[in-house]
Design a protein around this motif. Sequence first.
Motif, PDB file in Angstrom:
ATOM      1  N   GLU A  73     -29.964 113.459  20.668  1.00  0.00           N
ATOM      2  CA  GLU A  73     -30.130 113.139  19.246  1.00  0.00           C
ATOM      3  C   GLU A  73     -29.230 111.956  18.900  1.00  0.00           C
ATOM      4  O   GLU A  73     -28.037 111.949  19.253  1.00  0.00           O
ATOM      5  N   LEU A  74     -29.789 110.981  18.217  1.00  0.00           N
ATOM      6  CA  LEU A  74     -29.001 109.818  17.787  1.00  0.00           C
ATOM      7  C   LEU A  74     -28.161 110.224  16.579  1.00  0.00           C
ATOM      8  O   LEU A  74     -28.692 110.721  15.583  1.00  0.00           O
ATOM      9  N   ILE A  75     -26.859 110.010  16.647  1.00  0.00           N
ATOM     10  CA  ILE A  75     -25.962 110.437  15.564  1.00  0.00           C
ATOM     11  C   ILE A  75     -25.588 109.274  14.658  1.00  0.00           C
ATOM     12  O   ILE A  75     -25.533 109.407  13.441  1.00  0.00           O
ATOM     13  N   SER A  76     -25.288 108.117  15.237  1.00  0.00           N
ATOM     14  CA  SER A  76     -24.932 106.978  14.384  1.00  0.00           C
ATOM     15  C   SER A  76     -25.232 105.672  15.095  1.00  0.00           C
ATOM     16  O   SER A  76     -25.308 105.615  16.335  1.00  0.00           O
ATOM     17  N   THR A  77     -25.407 104.613  14.314  1.00  0.00           N
ATOM     18  CA  THR A  77     -25.630 103.277  14.878  1.00  0.00           C
ATOM     19  C   THR A  77     -24.822 102.279  14.065  1.00  0.00           C
ATOM     20  O   THR A  77     -24.795 102.348  12.834  1.00  0.00           O
ATOM     21  N   LYS A  78     -24.178 101.373  14.744  1.00  0.00           N
ATOM     22  CA  LYS A  78     -23.488 100.286  14.051  1.00  0.00           C
ATOM     23  C   LYS A  78     -23.970  98.987  14.696  1.00  0.00           C
ATOM     24  O   LYS A  78     -23.804  98.800  15.905  1.00  0.00           O
ATOM     25  N   ALA A 130     -21.967  93.453  19.749  1.00  0.00           N
ATOM     26  CA  ALA A 130     -22.536  94.659  20.378  1.00  0.00           C
ATOM     27  C   ALA A 130     -23.125  95.614  19.352  1.00  0.00           C
ATOM     28  O   ALA A 130     -22.767  95.595  18.178  1.00  0.00           O
ATOM     29  N   ILE A 131     -24.020  96.442  19.836  1.00  0.00           N
ATOM     30  CA  ILE A 131     -24.530  97.553  19.035  1.00  0.00           C
ATOM     31  C   ILE A 131     -23.800  98.793  19.530  1.00  0.00           C
ATOM     32  O   ILE A 131     -23.695  99.000  20.744  1.00  0.00           O
ATOM     33  N   TYR A 138     -21.908 101.320  23.839  1.00  0.00           N
ATOM     34  CA  TYR A 138     -21.867  99.924  23.384  1.00  0.00           C
ATOM     35  C   TYR A 138     -22.845  99.139  24.240  1.00  0.00           C
ATOM     36  O   TYR A 138     -22.728  99.152  25.464  1.00  0.00           O
ATOM     37  N   THR A 139     -23.780  98.455  23.596  1.00  0.00           N
ATOM     38  CA  THR A 139     -24.683  97.601  24.374  1.00  0.00           C
ATOM     39  C   THR A 139     -24.613  96.180  23.831  1.00  0.00           C
ATOM     40  O   THR A 139     -24.482  95.982  22.617  1.00  0.00           O
ATOM     41  N   PRO A 140     -24.698  95.182  24.720  1.00  0.00           N
ATOM     42  CA  PRO A 140     -24.659  93.801  24.241  1.00  0.00           C
ATOM     43  C   PRO A 140     -25.844  93.551  23.315  1.00  0.00           C
ATOM     44  O   PRO A 140     -26.964  93.984  23.588  1.00  0.00           O
ATOM     45  N   MET A 176     -16.393  93.667  28.789  1.00  0.00           N
ATOM     46  CA  MET A 176     -17.635  94.151  29.414  1.00  0.00           C
ATOM     47  C   MET A 176     -18.853  93.558  28.709  1.00  0.00           C
ATOM     48  O   MET A 176     -19.786  93.073  29.352  1.00  0.00           O
ATOM     49  N   ILE A 177     -18.811  93.591  27.377  1.00  0.00           N
ATOM     50  CA  ILE A 177     -19.942  93.087  26.586  1.00  0.00           C
ATOM     51  C   ILE A 177     -20.141  91.595  26.884  1.00  0.00           C
ATOM     52  O   ILE A 177     -21.268  91.128  27.089  1.00  0.00           O
ATOM     53  N   ASP A 178     -19.042  90.834  26.927  1.00  0.00           N
ATOM     54  CA  ASP A 178     -19.139  89.390  27.189  1.00  0.00           C
ATOM     55  C   ASP A 178     -19.816  89.091  28.529  1.00  0.00           C
ATOM     56  O   ASP A 178     -20.420  88.045  28.703  1.00  0.00           O
TER      57      ASP A 178
END
Length: 442
Positions: A99-104, A112-113, A135-137, A199-201
């Motif tokens: 279940e998706l709880i939150s998104t920023k 990143a998302i 965290y995804t780029p 990591m994201i970079d």
Amino acid sequence: MPILHSQGRVSQLPCLALTGVCFALFGLPTLTFGQTKFVANYDEAKIPEYELPPALVTKSGSVVQSAKQWKQIRRPELIQIFSEQVYGTAPKACSISHELISTKMDAVNGKAIRREVDVTVGEGEASTTMRLLIYTPKNAVKSPAFLGLNFQGNHSVDPDPSISLNQNWMRNRQGTTTDNKANESARGVASSRWPVAMMIDQGFALVTIYYGDIDPDFDDQFENGIHRALRTEAKSIPKKEKWGSIAGWAYGLSRALDYLEMDSMIDGSRVAVFGHSRLGKTSLWAGATDERFKLVISNNSGCGGAAISRRAIGETIGRINTSFPHWFCDNYLQYNENENACPVDQHQLISLIAPRAVYVASATGDQWADPKGEFLACVESDPVYRLLGTDGMGDKAPPQTSPPADQPVAKGTIGYHLRTGKHDVTDFDWMQYLKFANRHLK
Ligand code: GTR
């Protein structure tokens, strides 16, 4: 080649009854046995006589000469021995729901998302839920990812106040917990161990989970967490072989990977499993048991992780089983002060990851984890990697001696470094993991 040591054994663990346990530091209990304290040996000249069990000889005595023999005979044999004698046997994979709880949308300076996703393992009342912080780029499709358990809750990875504060049982730490629960001061306290922006970079996602969501880290006879959730499934496993917490955490990592294979922003076929210390032991066992992990990273994992147990330097099997009776299965107790009787040793654990990439890291100030033993385990797994068609530690043959501090040996499929400093995870460590992951996951 098995290494033979001929020096006499110096017994360091008195066989007196345990009469006192005093927790001096988090996770580093000082054990008192009767009047005598456990005194670790740090002298190479005093390591016991030992011969390593060969990785490439089957139980029936045949030399493994092909990848096929490894895959069909020796690998399953070793998995079985480690399960029965060391970590415990886990139940088969079970169903999960999520279940998706939150998104920023603008995390990490807008690069990143960040999402929180609950993954529930098992069904009904006994099920247990772990919260993935992801965290995804931004603007990337299907990123390769690092998946790692954390010690102090997802909220400790980044000070962002919108990350939910974990309320599960936690080992007490001064300032950041109140009555075994995290408090607001815990936000971001472990951020130096999780350089998310780095990591994201470089185009990697980070997925992390509080390890206590899977199984609380205390001895409760396996009554709570994942053990409770899968009690029925684990019923038929013989008592002495029941899965310990390390096997439980590893099982949780596999269920997290089940979810990541469905996640639209992550490439489930390019996931590196990472862990530090007890969680580095866990990442190795997760990588050994679940071949979907494409890269395995063990940071300062030591005894029961990457270090050769037979060296009995620093932490020993007897000591770890006394301090943390819930980490391994009960059969492992037989090898307290009796390492040579164990049918496996930790170079064979690393071999079980072959031919997939593996990185083992030690620290100069972490002699408790036996850096040299961690290095030797890599060297000893090299023949299995080469048999399976990879370059092992690189070059024509593995190095003969441990590399100097801060000079990684990481050109091959098995990476290793000894970092200057204490038992910890630092930017230096992550810089090496990222370089290695760029080669092996992209
Ligand atoms: C220590 C333990 C080590 C290591 C470490 C940790 O107390 O002796 O094996 O796992 O804890 O996980 O922090």
